[in-house]
Motif scaffolding. Structure first.
Motif, short mmCIF file in Angstrom:
data_model
loop_
_atom_site.label_atom_id
_atom_site.label_comp_id
_atom_site.label_asym_id
_atom_site.label_seq_id
_atom_site.Cartn_x
_atom_site.Cartn_y
_atom_site.Cartn_z
N VAL A 1 -4.53 1.82 7.32
CA VAL A 1 -5.56 1.20 6.49
C VAL A 1 -6.21 0.16 7.39
O VAL A 1 -5.54 -0.77 7.84
N SER B 1 0.85 -1.18 0.00
CA SER B 1 0.00 0.00 0.00
C SER B 1 0.88 1.23 0.00
O SER B 1 1.95 1.23 0.62
N LEU C 1 -4.62 7.16 -1.94
CA LEU C 1 -4.18 5.91 -1.34
C LEU C 1 -4.43 4.78 -2.33
O LEU C 1 -5.50 4.71 -2.94
N LEU D 1 -9.52 4.48 5.74
CA LEU D 1 -8.21 5.10 5.83
C LEU D 1 -8.31 6.09 6.98
O LEU D 1 -9.20 6.94 7.00
N ILE E 1 0.72 5.83 -0.31
CA ILE E 1 -0.09 7.04 -0.27
C ILE E 1 0.72 8.21 -0.81
O ILE E 1 1.93 8.29 -0.61
#
Length: 152
Positions: free
Chosen positions: A57, A36, A121, A103, A38
């Motif tokens: 998350v 992940s 994100l 989030l 961002i």
């Protein structure tokens, strides 16, 4: 003393063959979370160099699937910052459990700081599919340190 029927039912439930009424079954299938990241675009009010940012998350069951925390530096007005990689905290989180999750961002400021920004994100899964959250016009500060947005 337990009955034979009660013991047999408990064994069937434990084996996953029958769900108890009111118990939500968590699907183990579906692609697992892989990564992940961002990105931020700071608008007209910067993030101070010493403001700590905590990013989580959270899946729909309330478990943190990925996390990042740090000062991350000064984000000047009208600049792009990132991508910043989140660390996977729950490798068994799947696309099905992350979809509908949230989030969450929390700021720890040193003194007064207001940050106005947009975010993007992206959560990646083992099958290369993605989920995410794109939000514009966010305002956070020492007075508004917490924000929560949906993931879909």
């Amino acid at each position: 003393m337990r009955s034979v029927k009660g013991i047999a039912l408990a064994a069937v439930v434990a084996a996953g063959l029958v769900a108890m009424p009111g118990a939500e079954a968590i699907a183990a299938d579906g692609p697992a979370i892989r990564a992940s990241d961002i990105r931020f675009h700071t608008n007209d009010d910067d993030k101070d160099y010493d403001t700590n940012v905590r990013i989580d998350v959270v899946d729909r069951y309330g478990t943190v699937a990925a996390h990042l925390e740090g000062v991350l530096g000064l984000f000047k007005d009208n600049t792009d910052n990132g991508p910043f990689s989140l660390t996977v905290q729950n490798p068994s989180a799947t696309k099905e459990t992350v979809r509908g999750g949230t989030l969450k961002i929390h700021l720890d400021t040193v003194g007064r700081d207001e940050w106005r920004f947009n975010l993007n994100l992206i959560v990646r899964f083992e099958d290369n599919s993605t989920l995410g959250s794109r939000v514009n016009g966010i305002r956070m500060s020492h007075k508004i340190p917490d924000g929560t947005w949906g993931i879909g």
